[in-house]
Design a protein around this motif. Structure first.
Motif, PDB file in Angstrom:
ATOM      1  N   GLY A 373       9.972  28.344  36.277  1.00 21.16           N
ATOM      2  CA  GLY A 373      10.650  28.987  35.163  1.00 21.16           C
ATOM      3  C   GLY A 373      11.348  28.046  34.213  1.00 21.16           C
ATOM      4  N   GLU A 374      11.530  26.783  34.625  1.00 14.96           N
ATOM      5  CA  GLU A 374      12.208  25.812  33.774  1.00 14.96           C
ATOM      6  C   GLU A 374      11.172  25.023  32.972  1.00 14.96           C
ATOM      7  OE1 GLU A 374      15.483  25.339  33.308  1.00 14.96           O
ATOM      8  OE2 GLU A 374      15.838  27.099  34.597  1.00 14.96           O
ATOM      9  N   PRO A 375      11.369  24.864  31.665  1.00 12.04           N
ATOM     10  CA  PRO A 375      10.363  24.159  30.859  1.00 12.04           C
ATOM     11  C   PRO A 375      10.337  22.664  31.134  1.00 12.04           C
ATOM     12  CG  PRO A 375      12.274  24.734  29.525  1.00 12.04           C
ATOM     13  CD  PRO A 375      12.484  25.389  30.858  1.00 12.04           C
ATOM     14  N   GLY A 376       9.188  22.082  30.937  1.00 15.77           N
ATOM     15  CA  GLY A 376       8.985  20.650  31.062  1.00 15.77           C
ATOM     16  C   GLY A 376       7.630  20.299  30.483  1.00 15.77           C
ATOM     17  N   GLU A 377       7.275  19.026  30.564  1.00 16.15           N
ATOM     18  CA  GLU A 377       5.999  18.572  30.008  1.00 16.15           C
ATOM     19  C   GLU A 377       4.870  18.816  31.007  1.00 16.15           C
ATOM     20  OE1 GLU A 377       3.962  14.570  28.024  1.00 16.15           O
ATOM     21  OE2 GLU A 377       5.835  14.410  29.159  1.00 16.15           O
ATOM     22  N   ILE A 378       3.733  19.274  30.521  1.00 17.92           N
ATOM     23  CA  ILE A 378       2.556  19.472  31.371  1.00 17.92           C
ATOM     24  C   ILE A 378       1.945  18.111  31.692  1.00 17.92           C
ATOM     25  CG2 ILE A 378       0.266  20.491  31.571  1.00 17.92           C
ATOM     26  CD1 ILE A 378       1.133  22.633  29.584  1.00 17.92           C
ATOM     27  N   TRP A 379       1.863  17.801  32.987  1.00 17.86           N
ATOM     28  CA  TRP A 379       1.169  16.613  33.469  1.00 17.86           C
ATOM     29  C   TRP A 379       0.004  17.078  34.328  1.00 17.86           C
ATOM     30  CZ3 TRP A 379       4.606  11.883  35.166  1.00 17.86           C
ATOM     31  CH2 TRP A 379       5.536  11.595  34.163  1.00 17.86           C
ATOM     32  N   VAL A 380      -1.153  16.459  34.165  1.00 17.54           N
ATOM     33  CA  VAL A 380      -2.327  16.837  34.951  1.00 17.54           C
ATOM     34  C   VAL A 380      -2.982  15.586  35.512  1.00 17.54           C
ATOM     35  CG1 VAL A 380      -3.885  16.826  32.944  1.00 17.54           C
ATOM     36  CG2 VAL A 380      -4.453  18.223  34.948  1.00 17.54           C
ATOM     37  N   ARG A 381      -3.552  15.725  36.718  1.00 14.05           N
ATOM     38  CA  ARG A 381      -4.199  14.585  37.381  1.00 14.05           C
ATOM     39  C   ARG A 381      -5.447  15.080  38.085  1.00 14.05           C
ATOM     40  NH1 ARG A 381      -0.570  10.962  41.406  1.00 14.05           N
ATOM     41  NH2 ARG A 381      -0.529  12.901  42.611  1.00 14.05           N
ATOM     42  N   GLY A 382      -6.475  14.258  38.090  1.00 12.20           N
ATOM     43  CA  GLY A 382      -7.700  14.633  38.781  1.00 12.20           C
ATOM     44  C   GLY A 382      -8.927  14.027  38.136  1.00 12.20           C
ATOM     45  N   TYR A 383     -10.078  14.533  38.551  1.00 13.82           N
ATOM     46  CA  TYR A 383     -11.373  13.995  38.128  1.00 13.82           C
ATOM     47  C   TYR A 383     -11.537  13.984  36.616  1.00 13.82           C
ATOM     48  CZ  TYR A 383     -13.052  18.493  36.561  1.00 13.82           C
ATOM     49  OH  TYR A 383     -13.199  19.642  35.843  1.00 13.82           O
ATOM     50  N   GLN A 384     -10.897  14.953  35.919  1.00 14.75           N
ATOM     51  CA  GLN A 384     -11.212  15.166  34.515  1.00 14.75           C
ATOM     52  C   GLN A 384     -10.399  14.316  33.547  1.00 14.75           C
ATOM     53  OE1 GLN A 384      -9.236  19.353  34.896  1.00 14.75           O
ATOM     54  NE2 GLN A 384      -9.719  19.086  32.737  1.00 14.75           N
ATOM     55  N   VAL A 385      -9.446  13.553  34.052  1.00 15.75           N
ATOM     56  CA  VAL A 385      -8.649  12.715  33.157  1.00 15.75           C
ATOM     57  C   VAL A 385      -9.528  11.608  32.575  1.00 15.75           C
ATOM     58  CG1 VAL A 385      -6.697  11.115  33.028  1.00 15.75           C
ATOM     59  CG2 VAL A 385      -6.499  13.240  34.347  1.00 15.75           C
ATOM     60  N   MET A 386      -9.356  11.344  31.306  1.00 14.73           N
ATOM     61  CA  MET A 386     -10.129  10.302  30.620  1.00 14.73           C
ATOM     62  C   MET A 386      -9.925   8.941  31.291  1.00 14.73           C
ATOM     63  SD  MET A 386      -7.789   9.488  27.260  1.00 14.73           S
ATOM     64  CE  MET A 386      -6.076   8.969  27.448  1.00 14.73           C
ATOM     65  N   HIS A 387     -10.782   8.001  30.948  1.00 16.10           N
ATOM     66  CA  HIS A 387     -10.638   6.628  31.432  1.00 16.10           C
ATOM     67  C   HIS A 387      -9.643   5.819  30.594  1.00 16.10           C
ATOM     68  CE1 HIS A 387     -13.606   7.258  34.386  1.00 16.10           C
ATOM     69  NE2 HIS A 387     -14.680   6.877  33.735  1.00 16.10           N
ATOM     70  N   GLY A 388      -8.871   6.503  29.770  1.00 18.23           N
ATOM     71  CA  GLY A 388      -7.905   5.822  28.910  1.00 18.23           C
ATOM     72  C   GLY A 388      -8.375   5.819  27.468  1.00 18.23           C
ATOM     73  N   TYR A 389      -7.649   5.113  26.631  1.00 12.10           N
ATOM     74  CA  TYR A 389      -8.029   4.957  25.230  1.00 12.10           C
ATOM     75  C   TYR A 389      -8.750   3.625  25.051  1.00 12.10           C
ATOM     76  CZ  TYR A 389      -4.704   8.731  24.227  1.00 12.10           C
ATOM     77  OH  TYR A 389      -4.022   9.925  24.192  1.00 12.10           O
ATOM     78  N   PHE A 390      -9.777   3.630  24.210  1.00 14.04           N
ATOM     79  CA  PHE A 390     -10.553   2.421  23.984  1.00 14.04           C
ATOM     80  C   PHE A 390      -9.761   1.438  23.138  1.00 14.04           C
ATOM     81  CE2 PHE A 390     -13.718  -0.025  21.517  1.00 14.04           C
ATOM     82  CZ  PHE A 390     -14.358  -0.642  22.571  1.00 14.04           C
ATOM     83  N   SER A 391      -9.661   0.188  23.634  1.00 14.51           N
ATOM     84  CA  SER A 391      -8.984  -0.888  22.894  1.00 14.51           C
ATOM     85  C   SER A 391      -7.633  -0.441  22.359  1.00 14.51           C
ATOM     86  CB  SER A 391      -9.873  -1.374  21.739  1.00 14.51           C
ATOM     87  OG  SER A 391     -11.040  -1.975  22.238  1.00 14.51           O
ATOM     88  N   LEU A 392      -6.807   0.065  23.255  1.00 14.76           N
ATOM     89  CA  LEU A 392      -5.486   0.533  22.858  1.00 14.76           C
ATOM     90  C   LEU A 392      -4.696  -0.632  22.270  1.00 14.76           C
ATOM     91  CD1 LEU A 392      -3.853   3.186  23.023  1.00 14.76           C
ATOM     92  CD2 LEU A 392      -2.772   2.267  25.075  1.00 14.76           C
ATOM     93  N   PRO A 393      -4.197  -0.485  21.046  1.00 15.84           N
ATOM     94  CA  PRO A 393      -3.460  -1.600  20.420  1.00 15.84           C
ATOM     95  C   PRO A 393      -2.199  -1.950  21.216  1.00 15.84           C
ATOM     96  CG  PRO A 393      -4.042   0.087  18.803  1.00 15.84           C
ATOM     97  CD  PRO A 393      -4.316   0.666  20.147  1.00 15.84           C
ATOM     98  N   PRO A 394      -1.784  -3.185  21.193  1.00 14.10           N
ATOM     99  CA  PRO A 394      -0.552  -3.592  21.890  1.00 14.10           C
ATOM    100  C   PRO A 394       0.645  -2.783  21.399  1.00 14.10           C
ATOM    101  CG  PRO A 394      -1.779  -5.519  21.144  1.00 14.10           C
ATOM    102  CD  PRO A 394      -2.440  -4.327  20.525  1.00 14.10           C
TER     103      PRO A 394
END
Length: 547
Positions: A373-394
């Motif tokens: 019932g208390e709000p917060g940020e949605i965090w998800v983990r598992g097979y479907q998470v991306m491999h990250g961002y390509f060439s993420l700038p410093p």
């Protein structure tokens, strides 16, 4: 079920299928070779085109071998085009060739496209000749001079000539389900769009689970006009239909009356579209004249689905709703309602997490699970998470934590049964008809105008689009006061049409915190409570068709 913490451990009863997009198509062509797999259904008098599963496999392999005459597995090839059959054939060919497909919004203009192509390292580009009055081929010629990595460009109008280069002797590479299949660009709040690395395993299974929860039947017919450059079109709809051995019907450009024709002629069971599309179909004068008895389910999301829309769909179309919540970074759907959920569930929640998605409502500061019932940020983990961002700038914060949690930026509360209700957004984006629009880019363009000292962009509620873009502008003192129409034209020359502000407000000062940070939520409140007076503005008629 009676949860006490806002944590969903992940339903592991449904297995993943460890398969690539290419091997999925091979499997289906072996099982149901003569079943219709894909239909491109443009508005008459343009002809409808069809492929059986066997024909789609042959076309995909031919496309893959043509691509391999020019590119090496692992290289990035971009597609800058609206919905069309060639887009789908290129997607399958790239997947089988082990290439990474970089999707480009067809509404993007030169600088927007340059960012996508340069930051992805694309070495090839497939594009249309023109789009909505824009000479795309000319823009491509200008871009090539500034993109040394871009070796080859092809006009999709000559697709048949391109695939004629295919040779049966060219071997197709081995591709792994965890390999990157696509780079799709998604914006954050602190800079330009970032390229999410999406993989075969995530795209196939997220689409498959969404189709299953929607109750899409084996061998059913799925129609959509959702854009293919978006994960909801290229994966959610297309692969959702294929993983159920169904028929995927693509409408190149949404037209409510013609979609009703498609439902009747193709015996469509399931439509995927944003709420605006459903509203226009319900209100179209042709609806009563069409046989829509085959239609069973409407899949929607991307913006608020009002209760009256769900009720009207049930009463007037005999169709049930399934409402999705997802992100590009998660390869698609994260939470979803069931068509069997109550009207209240459908209109006040985004459903429960999809199979195998571990999810928590977290304190954004430390990741601690919030009480039910208390709000917060949605965090998800598992097979479907991306491999990250390509060439993420410093210096740019990644969305994935060290222990694998994808931070969505969306704020929600979970109830005792695991249903989530969105309460806000950490990300400061505007969702217009299901399309995410990020204010910083628009604000930067407005600040380039000589008469603009500062600008803030927010979402304003709208009955048709859910939200539209509103610009709150502080003008430079002592200069001629530009009209809202003049500022609109300034933006129109630099941004895609769907990003353009259509509500305009002028202020002498912005509300700020004690430390000087601008309070956008106060601006939104002032607009909703009519504390700010809008500037006179009428959208130019030439852009109406671009909605």
């Amino acid at each position: 079920m009676c949860l006490t913490e806002s944590y969903w451990p992940g339903d592991v009863d449904q297995p993943l299928i460890d398969i690539t997009i290419g091997d999925l198509l091979r499997q289906l062509a072996a099982e149901v070779p003569h079943r219709t797999a894909f239909v491109e259904a443009p508005r008459p008098p343009l002809a409808t085109r069809r492929w059986t599963y066997a024909e789609l496999l042959a076309a995909a392999e031919r496309s893959a071998r043509a691509l391999l005459r020019h590119f090496q597995p692992g290289e990035k090839v971009a597609v800058w085009a609206p919905n069309c059959a060639e887009w789908v054939l290129l997607q399958h060919g790239a997947a089988m060739a082990g290439l990474v497909l970089v999707t480009v919004n067809p509404a993007y203009l030169g600088e927007e496209v340059h960012h996508v192509l340069s930051s992805s390292g694309a070495v090839g580009l497939f594009h249309v000749h023109d789009y909505r009055g824009v000479d795309v081929a000319h823009l491509v010629g200008q871009l090539r001079a500034r993109l040394p990595a871009l070796r080859e460009c092809y006009d999709l109008a000559r697709w048949d000539d391109f695939i004629a280069q295919s040779l049966p002797s060219i071997p197709l590479p081995r591709v792994s389900p965890t390999d990157v299949a696509q780079i799709q660009f998604t914006s954050g709040t602190t800079g330009k769009p970032k390229g999410a690395l999406l993989h075969h395993l995530g795209l196939v299974n997220a689409s498959r689970f969404a189709a299953q929860r929607a109750g899409f039947p084996n061998g059913g017919v799925w129609a959509t006009a959702m854009p293919l450059f978006h994960v909801g079109g290229s994966a959610g709809s297309h692969l959702g239909a294929l993983t159920s051995r169904g028929t995927f019907v693509l409408q190149p450009q949404f037209d409510a009356g013609d979609m009703l024709r498609i439902v009747e002629s193709e015996r469509v069971n399931h439509i995927h579209g944003v709420p605006t599309m459903v509203i226009r179909m319900l209100e179209h004068p042709d609806r009563s004249r069409r046989d829509l008895r085959s239609l069973r389910t409407l899949m929607s999301g991307g913006s608020l689905v009002p209760d009256w829309l769900v009720r009207r769909a049930r009463e007037e179309l005999g169709s049930r709703f399934t409402i999705t919540y997802g992100q590009t970074e998660a390869n698609g759907v994260i939470c979803q309602t069931s068509p069997d959920d109550t009207l209240e569930r459908q209109t006040t929640s985004i459903g429960r997490p999809t199979p195998r998605a571990e999810l928590k409502v977290a304190d954004p500061a430390n990741g601690a699970v919030r009480p039910v019932g208390e709000p917060g940020e949605i965090w998800v983990r598992g097979y479907q998470v991306m491999h990250g961002y390509f060439s993420l700038p410093p210096g740019v914060e990644d969305a994935v934590t060290a222990d694998g949690w994808l931070r969505t930026g969306d704020v929600a509360a979970m109830d005792h049964e695991g249903y989530l209700r969105i309460t806000g957004r950490l990300k400061d984006c505007v969702i217009r008809g299901g399309e995410n629009i990020y204010p910083m880019e628009i604000e930067e363009v407005l600040r380039q105008h000589a008469a603009v000292q500062d600008a803030q962009v927010v979402g304003e509620a709208d009955t048709q689009w859910g939200e539209v873009v509103a610009a709150v502008v502080k003008l430079e003192p002592g200069l001629a006061r530009p009209s809202a129409s003049q500022l609109y034209e300034h933006c129109r020359a630099r941004l895609a049409a769907y990003k353009l502000p259509v509500r305009w407000y002028y202020v002498d000062a912005f509300p700020t915190t004690s430390s000087g940070k601008i309070q956008k939520y106060v601006l939104r409140e002032q607009i909703s409570l009519r504390g700010l007076a809008p500037e006179p503005f009428e959208k130019p008629s030439r852009n109406q068709a671009q909605d």
